[in-house]
Design a protein around this motif. Structure first.
Motif, short mmCIF file in Angstrom:
data_model
loop_
_atom_site.label_atom_id
_atom_site.label_comp_id
_atom_site.label_asym_id
_atom_site.label_seq_id
_atom_site.Cartn_x
_atom_site.Cartn_y
_atom_site.Cartn_z
N ASP A 2 0.81 -1.21 0.00
CA ASP A 2 0.00 0.00 0.00
C ASP A 2 0.86 1.28 0.00
OD1 ASP A 2 -2.47 1.07 -0.16
OD2 ASP A 2 -2.90 1.04 1.99
N LEU A 34 -3.82 -9.14 6.39
CA LEU A 34 -3.81 -8.65 5.01
C LEU A 34 -4.89 -9.33 4.18
CD1 LEU A 34 0.00 -8.53 4.04
CD2 LEU A 34 -1.49 -6.59 4.54
N THR A 56 -8.33 -8.21 5.32
CA THR A 56 -8.34 -6.75 5.40
C THR A 56 -8.90 -6.24 6.73
OG1 THR A 56 -10.46 -6.49 4.27
CG2 THR A 56 -8.49 -6.43 2.89
#
Ligand SMILES: [Zn+2]
Length: 388
Positions: free
Chosen positions: A287, A332, A335
């Motif tokens: 990100d 991850l 999320t």
């Protein structure tokens, strides 16, 4: 004074915004940030679901809406079978501070009658629901998160001290495809920390032992093994097939190789390392966050690189860091929460002190600052090959 349900519903519908299924169809085509939440129960989904819809039973809506859409300014459309539960759910989600939330009038019944697209819902089998029930109960995971875990592909580089706890937790948690690469054989001196292996496998390839242990733990996932050394020749081909790469090695050449390949392929690198009683964990290349070379641009010369094969290590310290890496991988995938990207968690387990260092992307990083090319990969072959 008591209020009848029909009065309450009418009052609720006056206080919220409703859209028709035709408007929903148009908005789905034009607003990429629109999230549709289908709040029907699992047994109501057999007729199909809207392709992009998030599935959250009504009873969990308030619990899970923040993990589905943490930004309260982004649009949400809530749908049920006929438009009643979605009206109540819309009111409740609005009260949580969501500014742009609508109920779909007529629900999935109207959607189907209009002939709009539906797909078969991906659901867990009863066996999967029973196996993963304790993590499905977490609002940040839910059945949807479990499905994501089962659909995910994670590669563990190394089946040693960090790779062992890491792979065990990822397999137990239902990461659907778990790759393990390691070209070493199990040695009796590994058993003190490399808990994937046992006395009976000493002298045999670690990946074989890893496969045996992990498939006994969870026969419902796919284990892929690579009994080879990770090199600049095979790294891109092997990594390409995975969503997340986990660095469970402790030698500099492989760390740089993993980093550069992850930057090249745009994949997160969940990093862990140990030096005596100090451990570190972070997520690189996620990100817009920094990569390993933003922190350490070039590897140390081989003669200065400490050999971890000879350094002492307490096995349980590997467990602490490997388990942290497993947590980061699972966060991850589903999320949930804040990943350790741009932050380096450092712990001194001898005194049980944890610190967090902010790490930033380096604008002059030799790998992630510009369009990376495979030629950026260093000549790793000059280094020794040591796995923790
Ligand atoms: Zn970088």
């Amino acid at each position: 004074m008591a209020t009848s349900f029909s009065d309450y519903l009418a009052e609720t519908k006056r206080s919220i915004n409703e859209i028709s299924v035709h408007e929903l169809q148009q908005q789905l085509a034009s607003r990429t940030d629109l999230t549709v939440i289908d709040i029907r129960e699992a047994d109501e989904l057999t007729g199909g679901v809207i392709p992009s819809a998030k599935l959250v039973p009504r009873g969990f809506l308030e619990l899970r809406v923040e993990s589905i859409q943490p930004d309260r300014t982004k649009p949400l459309a809530i749908i049920c079978a006929g438009g009643t539960r979605s009206a109540l759910g819309t009111k409740s989600v609005s009260e949580l501070g969501y500014e742009d939330v609508v109920s779909v009038a007529g629900g999935m019944g109207a959607w189907a009658r209009a002939g709009f697209a539906v797909v078969a819902p991906k659901t867990l089998t009863d066996e999967q629901k029973a196996r993963y029930t304790r993590q499905i109960r977490l609002p940040q995971v839910g059945e949807e998160g479990q499905q994501r875990l089962l659909a995910s592909k994670v590669l563990c580089v190394g089946a040693g001290g960090l790779g062992s706890p890491l792979a065990l937790y990822l397999a137990a948690g239902g990461v659907g495809t778990l790759g393990i690469i390691d070209n070493d054989v199990a040695d009796v001196s590994n058993l003190q920390r490399q808990i994937l292996h046992h006395e009976g496998v000493v002298g045999t390839p670690k990946v074989d032992s890893a496969r045996q242990t992990l498939s006994r733990l969870n026969s419902g996932i796919e284990i892929r093994t690579y009994d080879e050394r990770l090199t600049s020749e095979n790294v891109i081909e092997i990594f390409s097939d995975y969503d997340i790469i986990v660095d469970g090695t402790d030698n500099f050449p492989t760390r740089y190789l993993i980093n550069d390949a992850c930057v090249f392929l745009g994949k997160p690198n969940v990093h862990g390392s140990i030096f005596y009683f100090d451990g570190q964990c972070t997520v690189f290349n996620h990100d817009g966050g920094p990569c390993y070379r933003c922190l350490y641009p070039e590897p140390p010369p081989p003669q200065l690189a400490p050999s971890c094969a000879e350094a002492g290590v307490l096995g349980a310290v590997c467990g602490v860091i490997g388990a942290m890496q497993a947590v980061e991988v699972m966060k991850l995938i589903v999320t949930a929460g804040e990943p350790l990207a741009g932050r380096l968690l450092s712990c001194d387990v001898l005194n049980m002190e944890f610190r967090q260092l902010k790490i930033r992307r380096d604008p002059s990083c030799p790998v992630c600052s510009e369009s990376p090319t495979i030629t950026a990969l260093i000549d790793y072959e000059q280094f020794c090959d040591v796995t923790l």
